[in-house]
Design an enzyme around this catalytic site. Structure first.
Site, PDB file in Angstrom:
ATOM      1  N   ASP A  34     132.758 115.536  61.459  1.00 50.19           N
ATOM      2  CA  ASP A  34     133.874 114.880  60.596  1.00 50.19           C
ATOM      3  C   ASP A  34     134.235 113.716  61.367  1.00 50.19           C
ATOM      4  O   ASP A  34     134.235 113.415  62.364  1.00 50.19           O
ATOM      5  CB  ASP A  34     134.893 115.800  60.686  1.00 50.19           C
ATOM      6  CG  ASP A  34     135.900 115.726  59.432  1.00 50.19           C
ATOM      7  OD1 ASP A  34     135.749 114.562  58.611  1.00 50.19           O
ATOM      8  OD2 ASP A  34     137.161 116.601  59.525  1.00 50.19           O
ATOM      9  N   HIS A  51     129.296 106.386  57.759  1.00 48.02           N
ATOM     10  CA  HIS A  51     128.191 107.504  57.334  1.00 48.02           C
ATOM     11  C   HIS A  51     126.950 106.984  58.237  1.00 48.02           C
ATOM     12  O   HIS A  51     126.287 107.848  58.555  1.00 48.02           O
ATOM     13  CB  HIS A  51     128.078 107.643  55.942  1.00 48.02           C
ATOM     14  CG  HIS A  51     129.522 108.298  55.166  1.00 48.02           C
ATOM     15  ND1 HIS A  51     130.240 109.374  55.816  1.00 48.02           N
ATOM     16  CD2 HIS A  51     130.168 107.893  54.135  1.00 48.02           C
ATOM     17  CE1 HIS A  51     130.952 109.774  55.023  1.00 48.02           C
ATOM     18  NE2 HIS A  51     131.000 108.751  53.939  1.00 48.02           N
ATOM     19  N   LEU A 145     112.778 122.635  68.165  1.00 51.30           N
ATOM     20  CA  LEU A 145     114.097 122.812  67.423  1.00 51.30           C
ATOM     21  C   LEU A 145     114.063 122.821  65.805  1.00 51.30           C
ATOM     22  O   LEU A 145     113.326 122.194  65.133  1.00 51.30           O
ATOM     23  CB  LEU A 145     114.851 121.626  68.117  1.00 51.30           C
ATOM     24  CG  LEU A 145     116.072 121.541  67.125  1.00 51.30           C
ATOM     25  CD1 LEU A 145     117.199 122.417  67.756  1.00 51.30           C
ATOM     26  CD2 LEU A 145     116.995 120.024  67.499  1.00 51.30           C
TER      27      LEU A 145
END
Ligand code: V07
Length: 254
Positions: A34, A51, A145
């Site tokens: 956020d 962004h 991962l």
């Protein structure tokens, strides 16, 4: 035994902190990324610049997660509520998966990262679906991962869809009502086969779940920071991991 020292600097008090040498590392970390729009606004830039900067932070954090042998990193990239944003912003965000992959897929291959997604990806633009599908295909044999992007994800929607599917399986007599339990319900969620998040991080000062992993976060440890996602760093992430190492988890027992 050799001591593993993972030093990092805590900029607030200039004191060096170490991750505990034998401390536990969360298997699954989930992050609500956020503060991207706010980061841009503070600089007089359009929201989309935030962004884009946030996309680069993703790569930084993936590297740290890999270094500490975290098994799953789930990132809330786009929620079912984010469609309410201006169309121009949504259009820009929907180009980020492809841009991210164009830039970083070779690196992710080298780092043995496997890309997955959760959410209703059928409703994404075709070009986004194709970019993500290609990356999932390319990385499906990687054993490091698991980088799990929540794309058009909403937890209530996820559970309602699970319920519909369950009811259909009962109607089709594949299941009986008495077969339904927590474990079976989990098989109908997007996160089937992925362990629940051990640590859930949210940046930029908000302290709520915003329809993210409502079921899965039942016993997660929460960690919040005022740092905006584009400014989130390896050091901050390690601070969260250090904090996690010092918590006692009881899962409801004493
Ligand atoms: C998005 C950048 C990060 C900050 C928060 C919102 C914007 C990376 C991806 C991505 C997704 C799938 C994939 C590879 C990369 C992404 C969206 C938004 C929708 F396979 N960043 N990022 N996807 N943001």
């Amino acid at each position: 035994m050799a001591k593993i020292r993972l030093p990092f600097f805590n900029k607030k008090n200039d004191k060096e902190l170490n991750l505990l040498p034998n401390g536990k590392i969360p298997e699954h970390v989930a992050i609500i990324m956020d503060g991207n729009g706010r980061w841009a606004k503070k600089r007089g830039l359009p929201r989309v610049a935030g962004h884009k900067q946030g996309m680069d932070t993703v790569k930084t954090i993936v590297k740290v997660a890999n270094k500490h042998k975290i098994k799953v990193l789930t990132l809330y990239a786009f929620s079912t509520e984010n469609w309410k944003r201006p169309k121009s912003e949504v259009d820009f965000i929907m180009k980020l998966p492809k841009e991210f992959l164009n830039t970083y897929l070779p690196d992710l291959m080298k780092e043995n990262v496997q890309i997955r997604t959760i959410g209703d990806d059928g409703q994404l633009p075709q070009h986004t679906i194709e970019a993500v599908k290609y990356a999932k295909e390319r990385t499906k044999g990687n054993t490091g991962l698991i980088l799990n992007f929540a794309l058009n994800y909403g937890s209530r929607y996820e559970m309602v869809e699970a319920m519909k599917q369950l009811v259909m399986d009962v109607e089709d007599q594949k299941l009986q009502i008495d077969d339904i339990n927590e474990s079976l319900f989990e098989d109908y969620l997007y996160t089937k086969n992925i362990s629940d998040p051990d640590l859930l991080i949210r940046t930029s000062g908000e302290q709520r779940l915003s329809n993210f992993l409502l079921w899965q976060a039942a016993y997660s440890e929460f960690w919040f920071t005022d740092v905006l996602w584009p400014d989130f760093s390896a050091e901050k992430f390690e601070e969260a991991l250090f904090d996690y190492q010092n918590r006692k988890r009881r899962f409801g027992s004493i």
